[in-house]
Design a protein around this motif. Sequence first.
Motif, short mmCIF file in Angstrom:
data_model
loop_
_atom_site.label_atom_id
_atom_site.label_comp_id
_atom_site.label_asym_id
_atom_site.label_seq_id
_atom_site.Cartn_x
_atom_site.Cartn_y
_atom_site.Cartn_z
N VAL A 195 0.85 -1.20 0.00
CA VAL A 195 0.00 0.00 0.00
C VAL A 195 0.88 1.25 0.00
CG1 VAL A 195 -1.67 1.33 1.37
CG2 VAL A 195 -1.99 -1.14 1.05
N THR A 196 1.91 1.27 0.86
CA THR A 196 2.80 2.44 0.92
C THR A 196 3.52 2.66 -0.41
OG1 THR A 196 3.12 2.05 3.27
CG2 THR A 196 4.73 3.47 2.20
N LEU A 197 4.03 1.57 -0.99
CA LEU A 197 4.71 1.70 -2.28
C LEU A 197 3.73 2.19 -3.36
CD1 LEU A 197 6.91 -1.52 -2.01
CD2 LEU A 197 7.81 0.78 -2.48
N SER A 198 2.49 1.72 -3.29
CA SER A 198 1.48 2.18 -4.26
C SER A 198 1.25 3.68 -4.12
CB SER A 198 0.14 1.46 -4.04
OG SER A 198 0.29 0.08 -4.26
N LYS A 199 1.24 4.16 -2.87
CA LYS A 199 1.04 5.61 -2.65
C LYS A 199 2.21 6.41 -3.23
CE LYS A 199 -1.80 5.30 1.53
NZ LYS A 199 -1.82 5.36 3.01
N ILE A 200 3.43 5.87 -3.07
CA ILE A 200 4.62 6.56 -3.61
C ILE A 200 4.53 6.64 -5.14
CG2 ILE A 200 7.14 6.31 -3.90
CD1 ILE A 200 7.16 5.18 -0.98
N ILE A 201 4.13 5.54 -5.77
CA ILE A 201 4.01 5.53 -7.24
C ILE A 201 2.85 6.44 -7.69
CG2 ILE A 201 3.63 4.09 -9.29
CD1 ILE A 201 4.81 1.72 -7.66
N LEU A 202 1.76 6.41 -6.92
CA LEU A 202 0.58 7.23 -7.26
C LEU A 202 0.90 8.72 -7.39
CD1 LEU A 202 -2.43 5.92 -5.12
CD2 LEU A 202 -2.52 6.49 -7.55
N LYS A 203 1.86 9.19 -6.56
CA LYS A 203 2.24 10.61 -6.62
C LYS A 203 2.69 11.03 -8.02
CE LYS A 203 3.54 11.34 -1.86
NZ LYS A 203 4.60 10.91 -0.96
N GLU A 204 3.24 10.06 -8.77
CA GLU A 204 3.74 10.36 -10.12
C GLU A 204 2.72 9.97 -11.20
OE1 GLU A 204 6.93 11.62 -10.11
OE2 GLU A 204 6.96 11.31 -7.91
N GLU A 205 1.59 9.44 -10.79
CA GLU A 205 0.59 8.96 -11.75
C GLU A 205 -0.76 9.61 -11.47
OE1 GLU A 205 1.35 7.04 -14.30
OE2 GLU A 205 3.38 6.49 -13.67
N PRO A 206 -0.88 10.92 -11.78
CA PRO A 206 -2.10 11.66 -11.41
C PRO A 206 -3.37 11.15 -12.11
CG PRO A 206 -0.65 12.99 -12.79
CD PRO A 206 0.12 11.77 -12.44
N LEU A 207 -3.22 10.41 -13.19
CA LEU A 207 -4.42 9.95 -13.91
C LEU A 207 -5.06 8.71 -13.28
CD1 LEU A 207 -3.26 10.38 -17.63
CD2 LEU A 207 -4.60 11.94 -16.20
N ALA A 208 -4.34 8.08 -12.36
CA ALA A 208 -4.86 6.83 -11.78
C ALA A 208 -5.95 7.11 -10.76
CB ALA A 208 -3.73 6.06 -11.13
N ASP A 209 -6.89 6.19 -10.61
CA ASP A 209 -7.95 6.27 -9.61
C ASP A 209 -7.38 5.77 -8.28
OD1 ASP A 209 -10.08 5.43 -7.86
OD2 ASP A 209 -11.45 5.35 -9.57
N GLU A 210 -7.16 6.72 -7.36
CA GLU A 210 -6.47 6.42 -6.10
C GLU A 210 -7.20 5.34 -5.28
OE1 GLU A 210 -6.10 9.94 -3.73
OE2 GLU A 210 -4.89 8.96 -2.18
N PHE A 211 -8.51 5.42 -5.24
CA PHE A 211 -9.26 4.46 -4.43
C PHE A 211 -9.10 3.04 -4.97
CE2 PHE A 211 -13.08 1.96 -3.49
CZ PHE A 211 -13.01 1.97 -2.10
N ILE A 212 -9.20 2.89 -6.29
CA ILE A 212 -9.08 1.55 -6.89
C ILE A 212 -7.67 1.00 -6.64
CG2 ILE A 212 -9.07 0.25 -9.09
CD1 ILE A 212 -11.89 1.00 -8.10
N VAL A 213 -6.65 1.86 -6.74
CA VAL A 213 -5.28 1.41 -6.49
C VAL A 213 -5.14 0.92 -5.05
CG1 VAL A 213 -2.86 2.16 -6.26
CG2 VAL A 213 -4.21 2.91 -8.23
N LEU A 214 -5.59 1.72 -4.08
CA LEU A 214 -5.37 1.37 -2.68
C LEU A 214 -6.21 0.15 -2.27
CD1 LEU A 214 -5.04 4.94 -1.10
CD2 LEU A 214 -3.24 3.40 -1.94
#
Length: 219
Positions: free
Chosen positions: A37-56
């Motif tokens: 989850v933490t690594l996903s949050k770090i990657i998410l910071k560089e991927e603004p188009l991704a749906d944060e809720f679905i990722v987490l």
Amino acid sequence: MLTPEQHHQLTKIQHYVAKKLAHDFSGHDINHINRVVTLSKIILKEEPLADEFIVLASAYLHDVIDDKITDNSVQESEQLKSFLTDLALSKSQITSIFSIIESMSYRKNLEQKITLSLEGQIVQDADRLDAIGAIGIARTFYYGGNKKHIMYDPDMIAREKLSEEEYKKSNTVINHFYEKLLHLKDQMNTEKAKELALHRHHIMEQFIDDFKAEWNLKS
Ligand code: ADP
Ligand code: NI
């Protein structure tokens, strides 16, 4: 940005997963999940188009229906679907999450590469980052001990181009580095994960060199 309701849903999902994985001693416990989850949050910071809720949500749930964790993956999937429905996730959110967690694993991508959504690519990268580096080394020996695999045999040659069935059959722990872990750096989807993989890959190469030097020590 997550809504307050999504925060609440993620907390409930985390509790569900912690309960499911409470008895795992193969390196897929809640600490692995929290790191992914933490690594996903770090990657998410560089991927603004991704749906944060679905990722987490997918990061939390990525291992619970896997047949390495459960003897009854079909039943776990049904249970998870009703849990998410009761939590008021929409049909389309549930479909997105399942399409990620059913197809992101390394094993399932050996024979054909499955196309993942951007959200799935992020979670797959996060999971693969936790499989390499210092933690990756520790998890691999921990897993090998749990499965009663031998640590190393210089006469056992690492296998190339494995099918899903062959991948499941045990080999030595050291061969797992050659058969999977050392390939992961070049299979990352996102730029951030490619960057983070470099140091972790180097740690494994250094470790294997030292391991062999100590194994082959002469008086
Ligand atoms: P995935 O979750 O992509 O299907 P696995 O469950 O096969 O991948 O592997 C998750 C982690 O478990 C690996 O990164 C490794 O640390 C450990 N592991 C899996 N298979 C083996 C194996 N044959 N030998 C040693 N470690 C393994
Ligand atoms: Ni995992």
